[in-house]
Scaffold this motif. Structure first.
Motif, PDB file in Angstrom:
ATOM      1  N   LEU A  73       0.506  -1.060  -0.353  1.00  0.00           N
ATOM      2  CA  LEU A  73       0.286   0.228   0.221  1.00  0.00           C
ATOM      3  C   LEU A  73       1.004   1.708   0.391  1.00  0.00           C
ATOM      4  CD1 LEU A  73      -2.751   1.008   0.031  1.00  0.00           C
ATOM      5  CD2 LEU A  73      -2.671   1.200   2.861  1.00  0.00           C
ATOM      6  N   TYR A  74       2.554   1.290   1.226  1.00  0.00           N
ATOM      7  CA  TYR A  74       3.139   2.008   0.917  1.00  0.00           C
ATOM      8  C   TYR A  74       3.556   2.586  -0.719  1.00  0.00           C
ATOM      9  CZ  TYR A  74       7.478   4.616   1.780  1.00  0.00           C
ATOM     10  OH  TYR A  74       8.616   5.401   1.478  1.00  0.00           O
ATOM     11  N   PHE A  75       4.250   1.641  -1.473  1.00  0.00           N
ATOM     12  CA  PHE A  75       4.350   1.835  -2.453  1.00  0.00           C
ATOM     13  C   PHE A  75       2.935   2.560  -3.678  1.00  0.00           C
ATOM     14  CE2 PHE A  75       7.378  -0.542  -0.909  1.00  0.00           C
ATOM     15  CZ  PHE A  75       8.610  -0.016  -0.962  1.00  0.00           C
ATOM     16  N   LEU A  76       2.527   1.785  -3.853  1.00  0.00           N
ATOM     17  CA  LEU A  76       0.761   1.740  -4.631  1.00  0.00           C
ATOM     18  C   LEU A  76       0.613   3.154  -4.228  1.00  0.00           C
ATOM     19  CD1 LEU A  76      -0.869   0.712  -6.890  1.00  0.00           C
ATOM     20  CD2 LEU A  76      -2.369   0.353  -4.943  1.00  0.00           C
ATOM     21  N   SER A  77       0.309   3.765  -2.936  1.00  0.00           N
ATOM     22  CA  SER A  77       0.041   5.058  -2.695  1.00  0.00           C
ATOM     23  C   SER A  77       0.855   5.723  -3.481  1.00  0.00           C
ATOM     24  CB  SER A  77      -0.164   5.004  -1.120  1.00  0.00           C
ATOM     25  OG  SER A  77      -1.250   4.423  -0.305  1.00  0.00           O
ATOM     26  N   PHE A  78       2.354   6.026  -3.283  1.00  0.00           N
ATOM     27  CA  PHE A  78       3.253   6.675  -4.418  1.00  0.00           C
ATOM     28  C   PHE A  78       3.397   7.450  -5.393  1.00  0.00           C
ATOM     29  CE2 PHE A  78       5.280   7.448   0.582  1.00  0.00           C
ATOM     30  CZ  PHE A  78       5.461   9.194  -0.064  1.00  0.00           C
ATOM     31  N   LEU A  79       2.621   5.702  -6.086  1.00  0.00           N
ATOM     32  CA  LEU A  79       3.029   5.789  -7.574  1.00  0.00           C
ATOM     33  C   LEU A  79       1.601   6.126  -8.176  1.00  0.00           C
ATOM     34  CD1 LEU A  79       4.247   4.465  -9.657  1.00  0.00           C
ATOM     35  CD2 LEU A  79       2.665   2.178  -9.140  1.00  0.00           C
ATOM     36  N   SER A 115      -0.781  11.114 -10.523  1.00  0.00           N
ATOM     37  CA  SER A 115      -1.649  11.609 -11.023  1.00  0.00           C
ATOM     38  C   SER A 115      -0.857  13.599 -10.599  1.00  0.00           C
ATOM     39  CB  SER A 115      -2.377  12.154  -9.051  1.00  0.00           C
ATOM     40  OG  SER A 115      -3.142  10.622  -9.061  1.00  0.00           O
ATOM     41  N   ILE A 116      -0.370  14.412  -9.698  1.00  0.00           N
ATOM     42  CA  ILE A 116       0.926  15.228  -9.854  1.00  0.00           C
ATOM     43  C   ILE A 116       1.390  15.383 -10.921  1.00  0.00           C
ATOM     44  CG2 ILE A 116       2.433  16.540  -8.567  1.00  0.00           C
ATOM     45  CD1 ILE A 116       1.648  15.930  -5.972  1.00  0.00           C
ATOM     46  N   PHE A 117       1.979  14.339 -11.549  1.00  0.00           N
ATOM     47  CA  PHE A 117       2.178  14.854 -12.847  1.00  0.00           C
ATOM     48  C   PHE A 117       2.122  15.270 -13.727  1.00  0.00           C
ATOM     49  CE2 PHE A 117       4.972  12.329 -17.244  1.00  0.00           C
ATOM     50  CZ  PHE A 117       5.985  13.681 -16.774  1.00  0.00           C
ATOM     51  N   PHE A 118       0.860  13.870 -14.034  1.00  0.00           N
ATOM     52  CA  PHE A 118      -0.012  14.468 -15.354  1.00  0.00           C
ATOM     53  C   PHE A 118      -1.262  15.390 -15.361  1.00  0.00           C
ATOM     54  CE2 PHE A 118       0.651   9.815 -16.558  1.00  0.00           C
ATOM     55  CZ  PHE A 118       0.967   9.580 -17.215  1.00  0.00           C
ATOM     56  N   LEU A 119      -1.074  16.137 -13.932  1.00  0.00           N
ATOM     57  CA  LEU A 119      -2.362  16.792 -13.402  1.00  0.00           C
ATOM     58  C   LEU A 119      -1.088  18.277 -14.073  1.00  0.00           C
ATOM     59  CD1 LEU A 119      -4.778  18.603 -12.177  1.00  0.00           C
ATOM     60  CD2 LEU A 119      -3.538  18.585 -10.207  1.00  0.00           C
ATOM     61  N   THR A 120      -0.195  17.921 -13.740  1.00  0.00           N
ATOM     62  CA  THR A 120       0.784  19.662 -14.193  1.00  0.00           C
ATOM     63  C   THR A 120       1.021  19.460 -14.777  1.00  0.00           C
ATOM     64  OG1 THR A 120       1.916  19.221 -11.256  1.00  0.00           O
ATOM     65  CG2 THR A 120       2.774  20.014 -13.153  1.00  0.00           C
ATOM     66  N   ILE A 121       1.194  18.715 -15.842  1.00  0.00           N
ATOM     67  CA  ILE A 121       1.781  18.915 -17.905  1.00  0.00           C
ATOM     68  C   ILE A 121       0.317  19.488 -18.163  1.00  0.00           C
ATOM     69  CG2 ILE A 121       3.381  17.187 -17.390  1.00  0.00           C
ATOM     70  CD1 ILE A 121       1.556  15.386 -18.939  1.00  0.00           C
ATOM     71  N   THR A 122      -0.615  19.645 -17.450  1.00  0.00           N
ATOM     72  CA  THR A 122      -1.284  19.929 -18.579  1.00  0.00           C
ATOM     73  C   THR A 122      -1.888  21.118 -18.273  1.00  0.00           C
ATOM     74  OG1 THR A 122      -3.473  18.772 -16.479  1.00  0.00           O
ATOM     75  CG2 THR A 122      -2.959  17.607 -18.435  1.00  0.00           C
ATOM     76  N   ILE A 123      -1.603  21.734 -17.138  1.00  0.00           N
ATOM     77  CA  ILE A 123      -1.542  23.184 -16.997  1.00  0.00           C
ATOM     78  C   ILE A 123      -0.600  24.349 -17.776  1.00  0.00           C
ATOM     79  CG2 ILE A 123      -0.400  24.783 -15.099  1.00  0.00           C
ATOM     80  CD1 ILE A 123      -0.623  22.743 -12.947  1.00  0.00           C
ATOM     81  N   LEU A 148       8.178  16.870  -6.444  1.00  0.00           N
ATOM     82  CA  LEU A 148       7.965  17.010  -4.732  1.00  0.00           C
ATOM     83  C   LEU A 148       7.614  15.595  -3.778  1.00  0.00           C
ATOM     84  CD1 LEU A 148       6.780  17.879  -1.556  1.00  0.00           C
ATOM     85  CD2 LEU A 148       5.290  18.246  -2.930  1.00  0.00           C
ATOM     86  N   PRO A 149       6.129  14.404  -5.212  1.00  0.00           N
ATOM     87  CA  PRO A 149       6.295  13.090  -4.593  1.00  0.00           C
ATOM     88  C   PRO A 149       8.275  12.525  -4.449  1.00  0.00           C
ATOM     89  CG  PRO A 149       4.680  14.018  -6.374  1.00  0.00           C
ATOM     90  CD  PRO A 149       5.989  14.379  -5.832  1.00  0.00           C
ATOM     91  N   THR A 150       8.900  12.688  -5.588  1.00  0.00           N
ATOM     92  CA  THR A 150       9.879  11.900  -5.512  1.00  0.00           C
ATOM     93  C   THR A 150      10.922  12.221  -4.382  1.00  0.00           C
ATOM     94  OG1 THR A 150       9.716  11.753  -7.933  1.00  0.00           O
ATOM     95  CG2 THR A 150      11.782  10.993  -6.937  1.00  0.00           C
ATOM     96  N   THR A 151      11.017  13.414  -4.365  1.00  0.00           N
ATOM     97  CA  THR A 151      11.481  13.958  -2.764  1.00  0.00           C
ATOM     98  C   THR A 151      11.575  13.079  -1.449  1.00  0.00           C
ATOM     99  OG1 THR A 151      12.312  15.634  -3.991  1.00  0.00           O
ATOM    100  CG2 THR A 151      12.181  15.752  -1.636  1.00  0.00           C
ATOM    101  N   LEU A 152       9.500  13.113  -1.359  1.00  0.00           N
ATOM    102  CA  LEU A 152       8.940  12.638   0.100  1.00  0.00           C
ATOM    103  C   LEU A 152       9.800  11.468   0.039  1.00  0.00           C
ATOM    104  CD1 LEU A 152       6.116  14.262   0.245  1.00  0.00           C
ATOM    105  CD2 LEU A 152       8.051  14.802   1.404  1.00  0.00           C
ATOM    106  N   PHE A 153       9.392  10.449  -1.277  1.00  0.00           N
ATOM    107  CA  PHE A 153       9.197   8.747  -1.229  1.00  0.00           C
ATOM    108  C   PHE A 153      10.736   8.835  -0.572  1.00  0.00           C
ATOM    109  CE2 PHE A 153      10.475   5.620  -4.114  1.00  0.00           C
ATOM    110  CZ  PHE A 153       9.670   3.690  -2.993  1.00  0.00           C
TER     111      PHE A 153
END
Length: 214
Positions: free
Chosen positions: A89-95, A100-108, A123-128
């Motif tokens: 669940l830990y790995f799936l959550s970060f994935l 989500s952040i990646f594809f949301l960001t590139i659409t801005i 940000l997610p990579t750093t936290l991970f």
């Protein structure tokens, strides 16, 4: 001075992959580290060779996005092997969070500040990396691993390198918007990124060198 340091950092990026080939370490036991070393070599090849050719030049913003996308998955595979006892669940959550952040960001639209964009995506990579590194060290202490064993463990140097690089560069990218607004010299701050990359690559070299020959 900065230019020399940058070129040294770029070209030693090939070294971990070369060591991997030299030591014949392309083995299923090391599958978890090979993608990270390959990515580092590819990044060095692009930054040191292809970027000089107009045909292959990418806008910095797009290079960051491409690199960060593959970087996450390389690091993801690395830690998934190292802390495999951790809940899926830990790995799936970060994935899910990263995608989500990646594809949301590139659409801005209208995202002109490439560094700010990079901050959001990383940000997610750093936290991970930070959390996974702590979990790995916790796992080592629970197994009563001695300091001597840690220093002989190739993963130790790679984990330290990733932890240092992600925490250092994230702070730089986080401050990028402020740097632009107050018209500070970005080059003076960019040396932080170069030094962090250099330290990471040196630690990757040490870690790869400590891999056992197959």
């Amino acid at each position: 001075m900065i230019s020399l340091l940058l070129h040294i950092t770029i070209y030693i990026g090939f070294t971990p992959f070369i060591i991997l080939i030299f030591k014949g370490s392309f083995h299923k036991n090391y599958n978890y580290i090979i993608p990270l070393l390959c990515l580092t070599a590819v990044a060095s090849f692009y930054e040191g060779v292809l970027e000089d050719f107009t045909t292959f030049q990418l806008h910095t913003k797009y290079w960051f996005l491409i690199y960060n996308f593959f970087e996450f998955f390389c690091i993801y595979l690395f830690f998934k092997k190292l802390i495999e006892r951790t809940s899926n669940l830990y790995f799936l959550s970060f994935l899910i969070i990263f995608l989500s952040i990646f594809f949301l960001t590139i659409t801005i639209e209208g995202f002109e500040n490439g560094l700010l964009l990079n901050t959001i995506v990383t940000l997610p990579t750093t936290l991970f990396v930070l959390i996974s590194s702590i979990l790995w060290f916790k796992q080592q202490f629970e197994e009563n691993i001695t300091d001597h064993f840690l220093f002989s463990n190739p993963n130790f140097f790679i984990v330290i390198g990733l932890f240092f690089y992600q925490s250092s560069t994230f702070i730089l990218f986080l401050l990028s918007d402020y740097i632009f607004k107050v018209n500070l010299n970005l080059q003076s701050f960019w040396i932080i990124n170069i030094l962090a990359s250099l330290i990471l690559r040196l630690l990757l070299i040490i870690g790869t060198w400590k891999l056992k020959k197959v």
